[in-house]
Scaffold this active site. Structure first.
Site, PDB file in Angstrom:
ATOM      1  N   ARG A 236      -3.042  -8.622 -20.823  1.00 17.29           N
ATOM      2  CA  ARG A 236      -3.942  -8.291 -21.930  1.00 17.29           C
ATOM      3  C   ARG A 236      -3.304  -7.344 -22.938  1.00 17.29           C
ATOM      4  O   ARG A 236      -3.811  -7.178 -24.046  1.00 17.29           O
ATOM      5  CB  ARG A 236      -5.275  -7.729 -21.420  1.00 17.29           C
TER       6      ARG A 236
ATOM      7  N   GLU B  39       2.704  -6.889   8.178  1.00 24.80           N
ATOM      8  CA  GLU B  39       3.058  -5.477   8.022  1.00 24.80           C
ATOM      9  C   GLU B  39       4.062  -5.255   6.898  1.00 24.80           C
ATOM     10  O   GLU B  39       4.638  -4.183   6.770  1.00 24.80           O
ATOM     11  CB  GLU B  39       3.624  -4.925   9.335  1.00 24.80           C
TER      12      GLU B  39
ATOM     13  N   PRO C 224       0.822  -1.218   0.000  1.00 25.22           N
ATOM     14  CA  PRO C 224       0.000   0.000   0.000  1.00 25.22           C
ATOM     15  C   PRO C 224       0.854   1.264   0.000  1.00 25.22           C
ATOM     16  O   PRO C 224       0.394   2.322  -0.425  1.00 25.22           O
ATOM     17  CB  PRO C 224      -0.836  -0.112   1.280  1.00 25.22           C
TER      18      PRO C 224
ATOM     19  N   ASP D 126      -9.175   1.307 -25.168  1.00 25.08           N
ATOM     20  CA  ASP D 126      -9.928   1.261 -23.922  1.00 25.08           C
ATOM     21  C   ASP D 126      -9.658   2.471 -23.037  1.00 25.08           C
ATOM     22  O   ASP D 126      -8.853   3.332 -23.358  1.00 25.08           O
ATOM     23  CB  ASP D 126      -9.675  -0.059 -23.172  1.00 25.08           C
TER      24      ASP D 126
HETATM   25  N1  ADE Z   1      -0.931  -4.857  -0.181  1.00 24.28           N
HETATM   26  C1  ADE Z   1      -1.783  -4.361   0.733  1.00 24.28           C
HETATM   27  N2  ADE Z   1      -2.482  -3.341   0.243  1.00 24.28           N
HETATM   28  C2  ADE Z   1      -2.064  -3.161  -1.038  1.00 24.28           C
HETATM   29  C3  ADE Z   1      -2.385  -2.253  -2.083  1.00 24.28           C
HETATM   30  N3  ADE Z   1      -3.304  -1.294  -1.924  1.00 24.28           N
HETATM   31  N4  ADE Z   1      -1.736  -2.366  -3.256  1.00 24.28           N
HETATM   32  C4  ADE Z   1      -0.804  -3.302  -3.417  1.00 24.28           C
HETATM   33  N5  ADE Z   1      -0.464  -4.193  -2.487  1.00 24.28           N
HETATM   34  C5  ADE Z   1      -1.072  -4.124  -1.299  1.00 24.28           C
END
Ligand code: ADE
Length: 242
Positions: free
Chosen positions: A157, A115, A88, A172
């Site tokens: 793709r 984590e 994230p 697209d």
């Molecule tokens: N792992 C946890 N959340 C994630 C996200 N938003 N994008 C990529 N990998 C992740």
């Protein structure tokens, strides 16, 4: 393209063998290898994580097991890798990233859980080949596995021969920086709603203009950030209304 995925849940990646991706694999366009991270552990509990230095909630994935796993996986094929670590806190994965990845010979994915993975793993491999920490969106998943499914589908793709009609990928949403407008098929009237007249006119110039206008209109409403980011030279005189 060769795709390696290292994960503690290889079963999670089973969809890579289904549908469009399965057909691409059968046709030899992509080659997918799944690797269970726990096979590089040495203790009876097959431990992959430990408490974080500095304290805090959650567990961090241990660097030793990732190092052994990635050394072995990378050595198992001669093509030069790009390591992709979904997280994230990564840079945003976009259609531009997908297009760049589609030119690679080999993508190796390291799926973190808990984590995340000890930062030294990324730092170590970054000295040897390209390494990207990427996020698929502003939300937090439990691990990188679902992100790998998303990234691989978006990349595969774009590979020549994977889609039946290569124009689909070229036309697209996002390929011209705009969202795609609405699409219609038969019947001409459904539940009292008629297909827009212009699409049945056979006038290709008028159809292209109508589609462009609907794409601009939709993008302005739903994603004004995309419209604002569009370089001036990507808009023509008739676009200025939006
Ligand atoms: N792992 C946890 N959340 C994630 C996200 N938003 N994008 C990529 N990998 C992740």
């Amino acid at each position: 393209m060769r795709i390696d995925v290292v994960t503690i849940f290889p079963g999670y990646l089973a969809p890579l063998r289904e549908s469009l991706l399965g057909r691409a694999a059968d046709a030899g366009l992509i080659e997918v290898a799944l690797h269970d991270l726990r096979s590089w552990t040495h203790d009876v509990h097959q431990t992959v994580d430990d408490a974080p230095y500095g304290g805090g909630p959650g567990m961090v994935m241990r660097p030793q097991v990732w190092g052994e796993a990635l050394d072995a996986v990378i050595a198992s094929d001669s093509r030069p890798p790009r390591l992709v670590v979904p997280a994230p806190a990564g840079r945003s994965f976009t259609q531009a990233t997908a297009r760049a990845y589609a030119t690679e010979q080999r993508l190796v994915f390291a799926c973190g859980r808990y984590e995340g993975i000890d930062q030294r793993v990324v730092d170590h491999y970054s000295r040897q080949f390209p390494v990207d920490e990427v996020s698929i969106g502003d939300y937090v998943l439990v691990g990188g596995e679902a992100a790998v499914l998303v990234i691989v589908e978006a990349v595969a793709r774009l590979l020549p021969g994977v889609l039946g009609n290569p124009r689909s990928a070229a036309e697209d949403s996002f390929s011209d920086g705009l969202l795609e407008g609405p699409a219609y098929t038969r019947p001409e009237v459904w539940r009292g709603q008629a297909v827009p007249e212009v699409l049945r006119s056979g006038n290709h110039g008028a159809i292209a203009r109508w589609r462009r206008d609907r794409a601009l209109e939709r993008t302005a409403k739903r994603r004004p950030d995309l419209l604002a980011a569009l370089p001036e030279d990507r808009l023509d005189a008739a676009d200025q209304a939006f």
